[in-house]
Scaffold this active site. Structure first.
Site, PDB file in Angstrom:
ATOM      1  N   ASN A   1       0.832  -1.201   0.000  1.00 59.29           N
ATOM      2  CA  ASN A   1       0.000   0.000   0.000  1.00 59.29           C
ATOM      3  C   ASN A   1       0.873   1.260   0.000  1.00 59.29           C
ATOM      4  O   ASN A   1       1.971   1.228   0.554  1.00 59.29           O
ATOM      5  CB  ASN A   1      -0.912   0.012   1.237  1.00 59.29           C
ATOM      6  CG  ASN A   1      -1.983  -1.053   1.159  1.00 59.29           C
ATOM      7  OD1 ASN A   1      -2.515  -1.342   0.099  1.00 59.29           O
ATOM      8  ND2 ASN A   1      -2.294  -1.656   2.302  1.00 59.29           N
TER       9      ASN A   1
ATOM     10  N   CYS B   1      -5.607  -7.540  -2.917  1.00 57.92           N
ATOM     11  CA  CYS B   1      -6.061  -7.069  -1.609  1.00 57.92           C
ATOM     12  C   CYS B   1      -7.169  -7.998  -1.119  1.00 57.92           C
ATOM     13  O   CYS B   1      -7.986  -8.481  -1.906  1.00 57.92           O
ATOM     14  CB  CYS B   1      -6.574  -5.641  -1.735  1.00 57.92           C
ATOM     15  SG  CYS B   1      -7.254  -4.957  -0.210  1.00 57.92           S
ATOM     16  N   HIS B   2      -7.224  -8.235   0.196  1.00 56.62           N
ATOM     17  CA  HIS B   2      -8.198  -9.182   0.751  1.00 56.62           C
ATOM     18  C   HIS B   2      -9.434  -8.507   1.349  1.00 56.62           C
ATOM     19  O   HIS B   2     -10.254  -9.187   1.965  1.00 56.62           O
ATOM     20  CB  HIS B   2      -7.525 -10.046   1.813  1.00 56.62           C
ATOM     21  CG  HIS B   2      -6.890  -9.264   2.919  1.00 56.62           C
ATOM     22  ND1 HIS B   2      -5.788  -9.706   3.598  1.00 56.62           N
ATOM     23  CD2 HIS B   2      -7.182  -8.064   3.464  1.00 56.62           C
ATOM     24  CE1 HIS B   2      -5.434  -8.827   4.518  1.00 56.62           C
ATOM     25  NE2 HIS B   2      -6.280  -7.826   4.457  1.00 56.62           N
TER      26      HIS B   2
ATOM     27  N   HIS C   1      -9.536  -0.406  -1.431  1.00 54.91           N
ATOM     28  CA  HIS C   1     -10.000   0.005  -0.109  1.00 54.91           C
ATOM     29  C   HIS C   1     -11.241   0.899  -0.162  1.00 54.91           C
ATOM     30  O   HIS C   1     -11.723   1.350   0.877  1.00 54.91           O
ATOM     31  CB  HIS C   1      -8.890   0.689   0.699  1.00 54.91           C
ATOM     32  CG  HIS C   1      -7.786  -0.238   1.064  1.00 54.91           C
ATOM     33  ND1 HIS C   1      -6.498   0.194   1.320  1.00 54.91           N
ATOM     34  CD2 HIS C   1      -7.750  -1.590   1.210  1.00 54.91           C
ATOM     35  CE1 HIS C   1      -5.719  -0.834   1.610  1.00 54.91           C
ATOM     36  NE2 HIS C   1      -6.466  -1.930   1.553  1.00 54.91           N
TER      37      HIS C   1
END
Length: 454
Positions: free
Chosen positions: A150, A172-173, A209
């Site tokens: 990030n 990304c999780h 995000h």
């Protein structure tokens, strides 16, 4: 069994490296070598020992040879895949990113993607990623690259800016956590056995995000009516599906998610800590507001303590004082490797340049949508378009990210300042905002060029 080489940049990682090692050990169809490169060679050497211990464990289903190397060129030579997982700077700089703004009344729950912390972290990450992109171009131009660092969007954008032909995806999780929440919802609302995360089918669109779901289903059941009922039921008290928000810095009660659904009619598909930082001054106004929405600020002091704990664990593993326990990480990186090798097809969410998979967002900007991963190719799946009110919020952040990248590449400090001032979290009068910016630049000056410090 497929034999291959993985170059791990950031191979001294105390968290992500172990997750990769476990997942590789549990994948019986592939094996090979993992070259661990890190600016902290000692940390990479420790992971070399741990990785080989894991590979030799009786529970391991495949065999891997881990080797720490002293140069990025050596790691990349003959690599089939490149994994990037680094910390841009140190926890000292991160401490400034996250906590110095608190002196001015600005609170950040994560501070690594957008907001003031994300801005400074990006300025440190960009030169590192310029170098990485050039090194990949010179030493492993045909390798597939998986980025975990990030700020995801900016790091991935730089890879493509410097090496347009690169085959890179950002992973990304956060969406996985929302799928798990929906699985819990299905169990409760339909009174059935909890589905697997992979059985919750979602259409993802947005940026890292700040992802959103506009379609969600389980088998033939549309989950949106259920989610409306579920989010209304738990709107005030919240719903804790993973951890206790009062004791776990990464847990929340999903109240920000539920509030955003009430506002926009879509399911916000990231954790509350991340989502809060993308919004105008609603959820992070002050400490009382944060407590009201039932999530936590993640202090850098805790991250430092966690790193120290991991270092102790590593030493115990190496010395035989702790047993190796192989367990799935829940990440999909190794599944992506298998798909790219042609062993299976995989549909999952990744970060890629916008080739048209999201209508209404700039072409070339890094967006997050579902893709179909097959042998040696990643094909974006058309995700559609967000409604104007939400699209406007998305555009603000996307153009800020583009401005930060362009400012760095063209040495335009004013453009960087403008991106900083345009962030929703910068709520100070201009004079105070610039005072904070100058302080933060000085706190990370060893990673910055002279032109931005003047």
């Amino acid at each position: 069994m497929v034999n291959m080489k993985i170059a791990y940049i950031g191979g001294g990682s105390r968290v992500w490296a172990r997750k990769l090692m476990y997942d590789l050990a549990l994948e019986p169809r592939i094996s090979g070598t993992v070259a661990l490169y890190d600016i902290d060679l000692e940390a990479a050497l420790q992971n070399e020992k741990i990785g080989n211990l894991i590979s030799e464990n009786k529970e391991s289903l495949s065999k891997w040879h881990y080797v720490a190397v002293s140069s990025i060129e050596e790691a990349l030579h003959d690599a089939d895949f490149v994994i990037i997982s680094i910390l841009p700077g140190t926890f000292k700089e991160m401490e400034s990113d996250v906590h110095l703004p608190e002196k001015y009344g600005i609170y950040q729950s994560v501070g690594d993607t957008v907001g003031i912390g994300g801005h400074l972290r990006a300025l440190r990450a960009i030169p590192i990623y310029i170098d990485i992109a050039n090194k990949i171009k010179e030493n492993a131009p045909h390798a597939w690259v998986i980025n975990y660092t990030n700020p995801m969007s900016i790091c991935t954008r730089i890879l493509y800016k410097i090496f347009p032909e690169i085959k890179a995806i950002g992973c990304c999780h956060e969406v996985f956590g929302t799928q798990k929440l929906l699985a819990d919802m299905v169990k409760e609302m339909l009174k059935i056995e909890r589905p697997k995360r992979s059985e919750i089918k979602v259409n993802v669109l947005g940026i890292n995000h700040f992802t959103w779901i506009d379609k969600a289903s389980y088998k033939n059941i549309d989950l949106f009516p259920l989610y409306k009922e579920f989010s209304t039921k738990y709107y005030d008290e919240g719903y804790q599906n993973e951890g206790n928000w009062e004791a776990d810095y990464f847990a929340s009660c999903n109240r920000v998610k539920f509030d955003l659904f009430k506002q926009y009619g879509l399911i916000a598909a990231a954790g509350d800590r991340h989502l809060a930082e993308f919004m105008p001054h609603i959820y992070l106004r002050n400490l009382e507001t944060i407590e009201y929405w039932k999530f936590r600020l993640t202090p850098v002091k805790w991250r430092i303590l966690e790193r120290e704990q991991k270092i102790k664990e590593n030493k115990k593993l190496i010395n035989g004082e702790m047993d190796v326990r192989i367990e799935e990480s829940g990440e999909e990186g190794v599944g992506m490797l298998a798909a790219l090798l042609g062993l299976e097809d995989l549909v999952t969410n990744v970060n890629l340049p916008n080739y048209g998979q999201i209508k209404g967002l700039p072409k070339g900007a890094i967006v997050e949508t579902n893709v179909l991963i097959q042998k040696d190719r990643v094909r974006p799946i058309y995700a559609g378009q967000l409604l104007p009110d939400l699209n406007n919020l998305m555009l603000r952040h996307l153009y800020n990210q583009e401005s930060i990248v362009e400012a760095y590449l063209t040495k335009n400090k004013q453009m960087a300042i403008n991106a900083y001032l345009n962030d929703p979290m910068v709520t100070l009068p201009r004079g105070q905002a610039m005072q904070l910016y100058d302080e933060m630049l000085q706190n990370t000056k060893s990673y910055l060029p002279d032109w931005i410090l003047k």
